[in-house]
Every structure is written in C-alpha cells, then in structure tokens.
Design a protein around this motif. Sequence first.
Motif, short mmCIF file in Angstrom:
data_model
loop_
_atom_site.label_atom_id
_atom_site.label_comp_id
_atom_site.label_asym_id
_atom_site.label_seq_id
_atom_site.Cartn_x
_atom_site.Cartn_y
_atom_site.Cartn_z
N THR A 1 -37.76 -75.73 -8.42
CA THR A 1 -37.18 -74.50 -7.90
C THR A 1 -35.70 -74.38 -8.25
N ASP A 2 -35.22 -75.26 -9.12
CA ASP A 2 -33.84 -75.21 -9.56
C ASP A 2 -33.80 -74.76 -11.01
N PRO A 3 -33.01 -73.73 -11.36
CA PRO A 3 -33.00 -73.23 -12.74
C PRO A 3 -32.68 -74.29 -13.78
N ILE A 4 -31.72 -75.16 -13.50
CA ILE A 4 -31.32 -76.19 -14.47
C ILE A 4 -32.47 -77.17 -14.68
N ALA A 5 -33.06 -77.63 -13.58
CA ALA A 5 -34.16 -78.58 -13.71
C ALA A 5 -35.35 -77.96 -14.41
N SER A 6 -35.57 -76.67 -14.20
CA SER A 6 -36.71 -75.99 -14.82
C SER A 6 -36.58 -75.92 -16.33
N SER A 7 -35.34 -75.97 -16.84
CA SER A 7 -35.13 -75.85 -18.29
C SER A 7 -35.05 -77.19 -19.00
N ARG A 8 -35.22 -78.29 -18.28
CA ARG A 8 -35.02 -79.60 -18.90
C ARG A 8 -36.04 -79.88 -20.01
N ILE A 9 -37.30 -79.66 -19.73
CA ILE A 9 -38.34 -79.99 -20.71
C ILE A 9 -38.18 -79.18 -22.00
N MET B 1 -35.19 -80.52 -23.96
CA MET B 1 -35.38 -81.84 -24.57
C MET B 1 -36.31 -81.76 -25.77
N ILE B 2 -37.32 -80.87 -25.72
CA ILE B 2 -38.18 -80.67 -26.89
C ILE B 2 -37.35 -80.13 -28.06
N TRP B 3 -36.50 -79.14 -27.75
CA TRP B 3 -35.63 -78.58 -28.79
C TRP B 3 -34.65 -79.64 -29.31
N LEU B 4 -34.14 -80.47 -28.42
CA LEU B 4 -33.20 -81.53 -28.80
C LEU B 4 -33.80 -82.44 -29.86
N TRP B 5 -35.05 -82.86 -29.64
CA TRP B 5 -35.65 -83.80 -30.59
C TRP B 5 -36.13 -83.10 -31.87
N ALA C 1 -29.68 -93.35 -30.94
CA ALA C 1 -29.21 -93.82 -29.64
C ALA C 1 -28.44 -92.71 -28.91
N ALA C 2 -27.64 -91.95 -29.67
CA ALA C 2 -26.89 -90.84 -29.07
C ALA C 2 -27.84 -89.76 -28.57
N MET C 3 -28.92 -89.51 -29.31
CA MET C 3 -29.90 -88.52 -28.88
C MET C 3 -30.64 -88.97 -27.61
N LEU C 4 -30.92 -90.29 -27.53
CA LEU C 4 -31.55 -90.83 -26.31
C LEU C 4 -30.61 -90.67 -25.11
N THR C 5 -29.33 -90.97 -25.35
CA THR C 5 -28.35 -90.77 -24.27
C THR C 5 -28.26 -89.30 -23.89
N HIS C 6 -28.29 -88.45 -24.89
CA HIS C 6 -28.28 -87.00 -24.68
C HIS C 6 -29.46 -86.57 -23.79
N THR C 7 -30.63 -87.16 -24.10
CA THR C 7 -31.84 -86.85 -23.32
C THR C 7 -31.69 -87.30 -21.87
N MET C 8 -31.15 -88.50 -21.65
CA MET C 8 -30.96 -89.02 -20.29
C MET C 8 -30.00 -88.14 -19.50
N VAL C 9 -28.96 -87.67 -20.18
CA VAL C 9 -27.98 -86.81 -19.51
C VAL C 9 -28.65 -85.49 -19.08
N TYR C 10 -29.48 -84.93 -19.97
CA TYR C 10 -30.21 -83.72 -19.61
C TYR C 10 -31.13 -83.96 -18.41
N TRP C 11 -31.78 -85.12 -18.40
CA TRP C 11 -32.73 -85.42 -17.31
C TRP C 11 -32.01 -85.60 -15.97
N GLU C 12 -30.82 -86.15 -16.00
CA GLU C 12 -30.06 -86.38 -14.76
C GLU C 12 -29.01 -85.30 -14.54
N VAL C 13 -29.25 -84.11 -15.07
CA VAL C 13 -28.26 -83.04 -15.03
C VAL C 13 -27.81 -82.73 -13.60
N ASN C 14 -28.74 -82.66 -12.65
CA ASN C 14 -28.36 -82.29 -11.28
C ASN C 14 -27.44 -83.33 -10.63
N LYS C 15 -27.76 -84.61 -10.84
CA LYS C 15 -26.93 -85.66 -10.25
C LYS C 15 -25.51 -85.61 -10.80
#
Length: 404
Positions: A17-25, A28-32, A57-71
Amino acid sequence: MKIVRKKTNPSGIIEETDPIASSRIPIMIWLWLVAAATLILQTMSAPILVPSIFFVAAMLTHTMVYWEVNKIIQRSKLLYILLQAGLIYGSAMLMPDGMPAVLIGLIPVLIGQTFAIYYETAKIVLVAFVLYLLFCTVTLFTRSGTDVALLILLLLMMIVVVVSYAVLFYRQVNARVRTLTFLHELEKAHQKVEELTLTSERQRMARDLHDTLAQGLAGIIMQLEAVDEHMNRGSFPRAHEIIRSSMGQARQTLADARKAIDDLRTKATPAITFGEAIQEQTLRFQQATGIEVVLDGNAPSFISKVGMEHVLHILSESLMNIARHAQATNVTIHMAMEKEDFHLIIRDNGRGFSVDRIGKQSGHYGLIGMNERARLIGGNIEIESGKQGTTILFRVPLIKEKSE
C-alpha cells in the motif's frame, strides 16, 4: 511522509500500500535489463573482466538499496538520493563504453522515484536538474562530436517518458491506497454498526422480557397475595373475584410474551383505543392492589401503534413500582395535550425514593427500561420523589407519531 508498508486484505492476501514499495519489482527488473545491456555493449567493444565484476557488485548493491528504500528514506530522503546517484554514476564509470546505457537507463528512474519520495514539485525539479546537469558534465568530458548532443537529447527524452509514466503510476497507486483505506474504514464502520445493532437488540429483548413476563408475573404474584389475605379473613367472594382477574392477567401476559417472541407488536392492529387501554390498565391495577386510582384528562386519538405500546408499558411499569415499593393509598393519572406534546403525569402519595439511585441497583431495571422507551419515541421522563410521594412526568411529541 508516513509510510505504510503492507496491508492484508479480507482474503488474507498481503498487498503493498506504499507507492515506493509498489514500484520496487518493476524498477529492479529494469535495473538488471540495463545492467545486461551495459555488459553486452562493453563486452562487444572492449571486454574488461575486473571492472565488470565490480559493476555487477554495484548493481547488486543498487538492488539492495531499492529493496530497502523505505528504511533508508525514513532516516534521510536526501541520503537515499545521494546513495543512488553515487551508485549510478560510479557504476557508469566502470563501464566506459556502456556508460550511456547506465546513465540514460537509470537516471530517469531515480528522477521518477522522487515523485513518491518528496511529493513536492520544487524538490523534484531540483533533483532532476542536478542529475541532468551532472550527466551533461560527464558526457562532455567523456564523449565528443555529435555523440554529446545525441546523448543529452536522448536522456531528456527518456526523462520526459519516465516522469510521465511515474506520475500516472504513482497516481494509480495512491488511488488504490485511498480505496483500500476507504474499504478498511467501511469495514470498521460496518463492524461498529453490527455491534450497535446487537446492543440495541439485546436492550430491546431485555425491555420485552421485563415488560411482559417479569411485569406480568409480578402482577399475578401481587394478586395471589391479595387472594391469600382475603381468604385468611374469610372474604371468599372477593378472593374468588381476584382469582378470576388473575386468570385474565395470566392470559394477557402469555399473549404479550407470544407477541414479543414473534415480534408482531407493530404489525398487529390494537383491538381497543389508546384511552380504553389506559382505563383497562388502571382498573386492573386498582382491582389487584386496592389502591384508589383517579384518572383524568383525555388520551390523544392519534398515536402510532409503536408509540401507544411504549406509553402503555411506561404506565404499567410506573403502577407496578407504586404497588411494590411506594406503600401508597391513592394514585392520580393525568393526561393532557400541551401544544404538540402529550403529557402523562402519574402521582402517588407513597413514601418516595432517592432518584439518585436510578440505574445503580442490580436487578432493578424498570426505570431504565422506561427511559429507553421514552427515548425511542422521541420523548423524555422526569421523576421527582420525596416524603410526600412520587411524580412521574412523561412527555412525547405527537407530530412524529402522526406521520408514521
């Protein structure tokens, strides 16, 4: 900004129900996809193993940052923007020939994401301007000729497309959030209505039981006590007369109980008028108790069946309380019309009681039921009591009754 992480719908499915979390997937697909395109371009031009490993490795870090965006944005929104921008430009530097793919693919995404982070046009424009200016600077230093103008124009076009999509996407997400919130509030309201309905129904059942079975049985007990007293004194004709009256009251109590169980009170047409019902009730009371009753005034000719029933129950409860507690010798019942209200005044010359104790004694619910009945038909009850006796004033508006 208040962030709502997840919400469970009635079917048990967890929904974002959070706009940022809803756009994560999608992000991340676009990122890869961008990462894969960058590696392909770099490999086709000039393969470099070690920078490619660091790039992944930078892309993996990028992905983790996107996943933990709310925190992260809960701690600092600016920190998130700087961290993502640093990863984008840092990873681009690792892939010289794939740099345009990284920058043009990921900078517009970060700008689009700022819509859900800030919700403020000025800050969004500032972030977009800084990122675009930085891209132009990097491009001027690393590219030459017509490539510079082409890349700068291409990024601008990508920003326009991504921002337009981001606006539509986040509007849809926010609309869904509002809908889910509305449905949640509606569900809570529905539960509250059910609770209130159940409470109201329990109160109605309590009133019906009190005003039919309990009150009827109490009246029969008083009549039987009177029979016992007359028989002890040898007054058999009077005792026989009271027994016949008790039999009639027992039948009436049974009929009232059946009507309450079947919930047909408002559907049945009364066999007698309102005035006749009051006279019959006071006569039955006088015969059962021996207390003198003076009835004056006229009952209104227009009153609904529901209103009539509540008024008669209030009168019955008042007389029953007088017989059981007041030790009175006479009762006056006065009926009057004042403007658009019907007034029923019941006075006795008994010992009185403390009105402050109403509703505070366990097992004594008659006066509570009277107040509830008065409230249900838009009326009110005033009680005054002292050593000279008790006066109960019941008012009920008849304009509402006429329209029913």
